[in-house]
Write a protein that holds these residues in place. Structure first.
Motif, PDB file in Angstrom:
ATOM      1  N   ARG A 110      46.685 -85.476   2.523  1.00  0.00           N
ATOM      2  CA  ARG A 110      46.207 -84.500   1.544  1.00  0.00           C
ATOM      3  C   ARG A 110      45.157 -85.150   0.647  1.00  0.00           C
ATOM      4  O   ARG A 110      45.230 -86.343   0.345  1.00  0.00           O
ATOM      5  CB  ARG A 110      47.355 -83.952   0.687  1.00  0.00           C
ATOM      6  CG  ARG A 110      48.495 -83.384   1.498  1.00  0.00           C
ATOM      7  CD  ARG A 110      48.026 -82.274   2.431  1.00  0.00           C
ATOM      8  NE  ARG A 110      47.575 -81.100   1.694  1.00  0.00           N
ATOM      9  CZ  ARG A 110      46.889 -80.091   2.225  1.00  0.00           C
ATOM     10  NH1 ARG A 110      46.541 -80.134   3.508  1.00  0.00           N
ATOM     11  NH2 ARG A 110      46.532 -79.058   1.505  1.00  0.00           N
ATOM     12  N   SER A 147      40.303 -77.304   4.156  1.00  0.00           N
ATOM     13  CA  SER A 147      41.721 -76.990   3.963  1.00  0.00           C
ATOM     14  C   SER A 147      42.569 -78.240   3.715  1.00  0.00           C
ATOM     15  O   SER A 147      43.743 -78.135   3.369  1.00  0.00           O
ATOM     16  CB  SER A 147      42.263 -76.217   5.163  1.00  0.00           C
ATOM     17  OG  SER A 147      42.140 -77.015   6.319  1.00  0.00           O
ATOM     18  N   ASP A 148      41.984 -79.427   3.897  1.00  0.00           N
ATOM     19  CA  ASP A 148      42.718 -80.659   3.563  1.00  0.00           C
ATOM     20  C   ASP A 148      42.741 -80.902   2.053  1.00  0.00           C
ATOM     21  O   ASP A 148      43.525 -81.702   1.562  1.00  0.00           O
ATOM     22  CB  ASP A 148      42.054 -81.886   4.220  1.00  0.00           C
ATOM     23  CG  ASP A 148      42.090 -81.825   5.732  1.00  0.00           C
ATOM     24  OD1 ASP A 148      43.081 -81.303   6.281  1.00  0.00           O
ATOM     25  OD2 ASP A 148      41.122 -82.288   6.370  1.00  0.00           O
ATOM     26  N   ASP A 150      43.656 -80.168  -1.470  1.00  0.00           N
ATOM     27  CA  ASP A 150      44.590 -79.324  -2.237  1.00  0.00           C
ATOM     28  C   ASP A 150      44.353 -79.397  -3.738  1.00  0.00           C
ATOM     29  O   ASP A 150      44.911 -78.616  -4.497  1.00  0.00           O
ATOM     30  CB  ASP A 150      46.049 -79.595  -1.874  1.00  0.00           C
ATOM     31  CG  ASP A 150      46.494 -81.018  -2.163  1.00  0.00           C
ATOM     32  OD1 ASP A 150      45.788 -81.727  -2.901  1.00  0.00           O
ATOM     33  OD2 ASP A 150      47.558 -81.401  -1.642  1.00  0.00           O
ATOM     34  N   THR A 151      43.517 -80.344  -4.167  1.00  0.00           N
ATOM     35  CA  THR A 151      43.181 -80.434  -5.593  1.00  0.00           C
ATOM     36  C   THR A 151      41.712 -80.820  -5.732  1.00  0.00           C
ATOM     37  O   THR A 151      41.234 -81.707  -5.023  1.00  0.00           O
ATOM     38  CB  THR A 151      44.026 -81.523  -6.300  1.00  0.00           C
ATOM     39  OG1 THR A 151      45.426 -81.254  -6.070  1.00  0.00           O
ATOM     40  CG2 THR A 151      43.772 -81.545  -7.795  1.00  0.00           C
ATOM     41  N   PHE A 174      36.670 -74.544  -1.541  1.00  0.00           N
ATOM     42  CA  PHE A 174      37.969 -75.145  -1.232  1.00  0.00           C
ATOM     43  C   PHE A 174      39.045 -74.129  -1.610  1.00  0.00           C
ATOM     44  O   PHE A 174      39.699 -74.237  -2.650  1.00  0.00           O
ATOM     45  CB  PHE A 174      38.131 -76.477  -1.980  1.00  0.00           C
ATOM     46  CG  PHE A 174      36.983 -77.409  -1.722  1.00  0.00           C
ATOM     47  CD1 PHE A 174      36.921 -78.139  -0.543  1.00  0.00           C
ATOM     48  CD2 PHE A 174      35.927 -77.515  -2.633  1.00  0.00           C
ATOM     49  CE1 PHE A 174      35.839 -78.970  -0.277  1.00  0.00           C
ATOM     50  CE2 PHE A 174      34.848 -78.348  -2.378  1.00  0.00           C
ATOM     51  CZ  PHE A 174      34.805 -79.071  -1.191  1.00  0.00           C
ATOM     52  N   PRO A 175      39.250 -73.118  -0.761  1.00  0.00           N
ATOM     53  CA  PRO A 175      40.053 -71.960  -1.149  1.00  0.00           C
ATOM     54  C   PRO A 175      41.541 -72.239  -1.274  1.00  0.00           C
ATOM     55  O   PRO A 175      42.275 -71.392  -1.790  1.00  0.00           O
ATOM     56  CB  PRO A 175      39.778 -70.949  -0.018  1.00  0.00           C
ATOM     57  CG  PRO A 175      39.326 -71.779   1.133  1.00  0.00           C
ATOM     58  CD  PRO A 175      38.634 -72.975   0.558  1.00  0.00           C
ATOM     59  N   GLU A 176      41.981 -73.418  -0.830  1.00  0.00           N
ATOM     60  CA  GLU A 176      43.411 -73.729  -0.969  1.00  0.00           C
ATOM     61  C   GLU A 176      43.660 -74.733  -2.086  1.00  0.00           C
ATOM     62  O   GLU A 176      44.786 -75.206  -2.256  1.00  0.00           O
ATOM     63  CB  GLU A 176      43.951 -74.263   0.360  1.00  0.00           C
ATOM     64  CG  GLU A 176      43.931 -73.197   1.445  1.00  0.00           C
ATOM     65  CD  GLU A 176      44.285 -73.758   2.811  1.00  0.00           C
ATOM     66  OE1 GLU A 176      45.106 -74.680   2.892  1.00  0.00           O
ATOM     67  OE2 GLU A 176      43.708 -73.249   3.801  1.00  0.00           O
ATOM     68  N   ALA A 177      42.624 -75.057  -2.847  1.00  0.00           N
ATOM     69  CA  ALA A 177      42.765 -76.106  -3.869  1.00  0.00           C
ATOM     70  C   ALA A 177      42.881 -75.515  -5.272  1.00  0.00           C
ATOM     71  O   ALA A 177      42.189 -74.557  -5.609  1.00  0.00           O
ATOM     72  CB  ALA A 177      41.559 -77.039  -3.817  1.00  0.00           C
ATOM     73  N   ARG A 178      43.754 -76.134  -6.064  1.00  0.00           N
ATOM     74  CA  ARG A 178      43.685 -75.849  -7.500  1.00  0.00           C
ATOM     75  C   ARG A 178      42.560 -76.708  -8.061  1.00  0.00           C
ATOM     76  O   ARG A 178      42.362 -77.862  -7.645  1.00  0.00           O
ATOM     77  CB  ARG A 178      45.012 -76.137  -8.187  1.00  0.00           C
ATOM     78  CG  ARG A 178      45.401 -77.591  -8.188  1.00  0.00           C
ATOM     79  CD  ARG A 178      46.663 -77.801  -9.012  1.00  0.00           C
ATOM     80  NE  ARG A 178      47.078 -79.194  -8.962  1.00  0.00           N
ATOM     81  CZ  ARG A 178      47.485 -79.886 -10.021  1.00  0.00           C
ATOM     82  NH1 ARG A 178      47.569 -79.305 -11.199  1.00  0.00           N
ATOM     83  NH2 ARG A 178      47.835 -81.150  -9.892  1.00  0.00           N
ATOM     84  N   LEU A 208      42.260 -69.887  -8.847  1.00  0.00           N
ATOM     85  CA  LEU A 208      42.217 -71.301  -8.443  1.00  0.00           C
ATOM     86  C   LEU A 208      41.935 -72.253  -9.606  1.00  0.00           C
ATOM     87  O   LEU A 208      41.862 -73.466  -9.403  1.00  0.00           O
ATOM     88  CB  LEU A 208      41.135 -71.506  -7.371  1.00  0.00           C
ATOM     89  CG  LEU A 208      41.351 -70.773  -6.045  1.00  0.00           C
ATOM     90  CD1 LEU A 208      40.154 -70.993  -5.107  1.00  0.00           C
ATOM     91  CD2 LEU A 208      42.633 -71.243  -5.368  1.00  0.00           C
TER      92      LEU A 208
END
Ligand SMILES: [Zn+2]
Length: 336
Positions: A110, A147-148, A150-151, A174-178, A208
């Motif tokens: 990650r 997608s890797d 996450d922040t 980075f749609p999956e990252a906060r 996000l």
């Protein structure tokens, strides 16, 4: 190959010995990659369970003459700065600088991305920075997919640090990252600041944006998350370093005995490493910025940390080098 490229490759040959044993070059571009080491756009260093990757988004001159931006620097400060970062000294007193992001890859692969560079053509930085940046392909070269991540840590909301947080269509890259920013940073933005419309509003709308206060633990390297901090696994921690902007923050990576401080713009030129009392013209609060810089650099020297800075032309600089360049304790103004 331009004169600049040639200089960078020559420096690369000289720097290869210094890099040996510290990190490894993962990827680079074209002829420069074949010819040398330092030109590479991805450079890695390990700190315990973490791998810190320097990702070069762009390189170019800053508008104006360097003396205009660091009015308090003396001739001896400049001489020491040139020993630390000779590539910053362009012809006709120009300031040549890298625009760099960092990725922290933890156990399990990650990724925490620290800053997102100058962005694509037409980004807010395009008025003065060498857009387009190359972060998307550099991430690919480093083996990092969107997608890797996450922040995403935004050290601050200047144009050359949030450029690739959204793509040319203004949707999050980075749609999956906060996306972590200090609340003091967003609170200080003016209504018409380009950061608001370009990046804060879209990230907020997508759910996000994560606004935090003060020092925050981001990562624990220990499997199962023991929270042991400096234990075998290590940690990555947000550290507030206000002054350059109201809510500026840095990231301390601790892995085993090795510390890497991802500084953000606490210092933007080696002249501020040669003499931390030297202010940069665009610092929002010069006294606060000076205190943050002196505190951070004193701690980095004490713990023998490596500095990872966006705008020096070297991806990683041991903090102790500043002492070798002539930075005396007295100049720290009573710092530890
Ligand atoms: Zn910057």
């Amino acid at each position: 190959m331009s004169g600049l490229d040639r200089r960078r490759v020559l420096r690369g040959a000289a720097g290869a010995a210094a890099l040996a044993g510290w990190g490894q070059v993962l990827a680079g571009g074209g002829a420069a990659h074949a010819a040398g080491v330092r030109e590479s756009r991805v450079i890695a260093r390990r700190a315990g369970a973490f791998e810190v990757l320097a990702l070069l988004d762009a390189h170019g001159p800053f508008p104006g003459k360097r003396q205009d931006h660091f009015a308090g620097a003396t001739a001896s400060d400049w001489r020491r700065a040139e020993r630390i970062d000779p590539a910053a000294f362009g012809p006709d007193d120009t300031w040549e600088l890298d625009f760099r992001c960092y990725a922290i890859r933890g156990p399990g692969g990650r990724v925490t991305l620290v800053d997102t560079g100058i962005g694509p053509a037409g980004s807010p930085a395009s008025g003065w920075a060498p857009v387009p940046g190359h972060l998307p392909e550099v991430l690919t070269a480093a083996g990092i997919g969107a997608s890797d991540v996450d922040t995403v840590v935004l050290t601050h909301l200047h144009e050359d640090h949030y450029g690739w947080a959204v793509g040319p269509d203004r949707t999050p890259m980075f749609p999956e990252a906060r996306h972590v920013v200090q609340r003091a940073e967003t609170a200080a933005l003016g209504e018409h600041d380009s950061a608001m419309s370009y990046v804060v509003d879209p990230l907020r709308a997508a759910g996000l944006l994560d606004e935090v206060d003060g020092r925050v633990r981001l990562l624990s390297g220990a499997r199962g998350g023991s929270g042991a901090g400096r234990g075998h696994g290590g940690a990555a921690t947000l550290v507030p370093t206000p002054g350059h902007t109201a809510g500026h923050q840095s990231v301390l990576v601790e892995g085993g005995a090795r510390r890497i401080m991802v500084t953000g713009d606490v210092l933007v030129h080696a002249v501020q490493l040669a003499n931390p009392a030297v202010s940069y013209g665009f610092e929002r609060d010069k006294e606060a910025a000076r205190q943050s810089r002196q505190r951070l650099l004193a701690e980095a020297r004490r713990t023998r940390a490596v500095l990872a800075t966006p705008h020096l032309n070297r991806a990683f600089v041991p903090a102790v080098e500043s002492r070798e360049s002539g930075w005396s304790k007295a100049r720290l103004g009573g710092g530890q």
